[in-house]
Design a protein around this motif. Sequence first.
Motif, PDB file in Angstrom:
ATOM      1  N   THR A 156       0.837  -1.206   0.000  1.00 51.55           N
ATOM      2  CA  THR A 156       0.000   0.000   0.000  1.00 51.55           C
ATOM      3  C   THR A 156       0.869   1.253   0.000  1.00 51.55           C
ATOM      4  OG1 THR A 156      -1.778  -1.148   1.157  1.00 51.55           O
ATOM      5  CG2 THR A 156      -1.781   1.262   1.278  1.00 51.55           C
ATOM      6  N   ALA A 157       1.897   1.268   0.854  1.00 45.82           N
ATOM      7  CA  ALA A 157       2.778   2.448   0.935  1.00 45.82           C
ATOM      8  C   ALA A 157       3.522   2.662  -0.385  1.00 45.82           C
ATOM      9  CB  ALA A 157       3.759   2.282   2.092  1.00 45.82           C
ATOM     10  N   GLU A 158       3.958   1.589  -1.010  1.00 35.24           N
ATOM     11  CA  GLU A 158       4.652   1.714  -2.298  1.00 35.24           C
ATOM     12  C   GLU A 158       3.715   2.283  -3.356  1.00 35.24           C
ATOM     13  OE1 GLU A 158       7.721   1.841  -4.850  1.00 35.24           O
ATOM     14  OE2 GLU A 158       7.871   1.297  -2.734  1.00 35.24           O
ATOM     15  N   ARG A 159       2.474   1.807  -3.383  1.00 36.19           N
ATOM     16  CA  ARG A 159       1.485   2.331  -4.331  1.00 36.19           C
ATOM     17  C   ARG A 159       1.240   3.819  -4.076  1.00 36.19           C
ATOM     18  NH1 ARG A 159      -3.400   3.256  -3.395  1.00 36.19           N
ATOM     19  NH2 ARG A 159      -3.667   1.765  -1.718  1.00 36.19           N
ATOM     20  N   GLN A 160       1.082   4.178  -2.787  1.00 35.46           N
ATOM     21  CA  GLN A 160       0.848   5.583  -2.445  1.00 35.46           C
ATOM     22  C   GLN A 160       2.031   6.452  -2.862  1.00 35.46           C
ATOM     23  OE1 GLN A 160       0.102   4.713   1.694  1.00 35.46           O
ATOM     24  NE2 GLN A 160      -2.096   5.166   1.494  1.00 35.46           N
ATOM     25  N   LYS A 161       3.227   5.946  -2.662  1.00 35.04           N
ATOM     26  CA  LYS A 161       4.434   6.695  -3.045  1.00 35.04           C
ATOM     27  C   LYS A 161       4.475   6.891  -4.566  1.00 35.04           C
ATOM     28  CE  LYS A 161       9.454   6.428  -2.853  1.00 35.04           C
ATOM     29  NZ  LYS A 161      10.598   5.583  -2.476  1.00 35.04           N
ATOM     30  N   LEU A 162       4.173   5.830  -5.320  1.00 35.71           N
ATOM     31  CA  LEU A 162       4.179   5.921  -6.786  1.00 35.71           C
ATOM     32  C   LEU A 162       3.109   6.879  -7.303  1.00 35.71           C
ATOM     33  CD1 LEU A 162       4.796   2.182  -7.745  1.00 35.71           C
ATOM     34  CD2 LEU A 162       6.388   4.107  -7.996  1.00 35.71           C
ATOM     35  N   GLU A 163       2.014   6.991  -6.555  1.00 36.95           N
ATOM     36  CA  GLU A 163       0.936   7.923  -6.937  1.00 36.95           C
ATOM     37  C   GLU A 163       1.260   9.357  -6.517  1.00 36.95           C
ATOM     38  OE1 GLU A 163      -2.463   6.161  -5.026  1.00 36.95           O
ATOM     39  OE2 GLU A 163      -2.708   4.646  -6.592  1.00 36.95           O
ATOM     40  N   GLY A 164       2.422   9.545  -5.897  1.00 38.11           N
ATOM     41  CA  GLY A 164       2.849  10.885  -5.508  1.00 38.11           C
ATOM     42  C   GLY A 164       2.362  11.338  -4.149  1.00 38.11           C
ATOM     43  N   ASP A 165       1.845  10.438  -3.342  1.00 37.61           N
ATOM     44  CA  ASP A 165       1.333  10.813  -2.023  1.00 37.61           C
ATOM     45  C   ASP A 165       2.254  10.236  -0.930  1.00 37.61           C
ATOM     46  OD1 ASP A 165      -0.154  11.732   0.074  1.00 37.61           O
ATOM     47  OD2 ASP A 165      -2.048  10.807  -0.564  1.00 37.61           O
TER      48      ASP A 165
END
Length: 180
Positions: free
Chosen positions: A66-75
């Motif tokens: 989840t954190a990796e996805r959020q980071k990739l989405e710029g958040d």
Amino acid sequence: ALLTASRANWTEVDPSIFGTLLEQALDAKERSKLGAHYTPRAYVERLVIATIMEPLRADWNAVKSTAERQKLEGDADAAIQTVRDFNDKLYNTRVLDPACGTGNFLYVSLELMKRLEGEVLEALADLGGQEALRGLDRHEVDPDQFLGLELNARARHIAELVLWIGFLQWHKRNRGELPG
């Protein structure tokens, strides 16, 4: 012999040795009555991994995704908060051993949870540097999370001692200093 032992460097002794010492100090009748038996670390670790660490690791793997996805989405802020929330969960996890003896199950649980905590803190640092770690210095897995019940008062005291020695040794090995 005691004087010689007192001069030895005990900083790296495996705290679980105290269980063996207690077991050997009990006479056979008392040992049998209490069911006092030292369980080898390999057996304890297998049980701790299956009952405590596998569920925590499954949660941690989901959090990392989840954190990796959020980071990739710029958040990045959301990613940091997601990992911090898991750190809170780890900090609030309680472990109970209803027949703790001298605390080997609790000690191994503490050690493995501290390793996982190290991964969580490393992930936080990777996501947000030292700023992401701010305020976590007193927010860590510690012996107060590990609870045991035991009939033998000596074993109870040894269990508490084992947890604190293990905790202090972990700090010395991994942070180079004792906790505040």
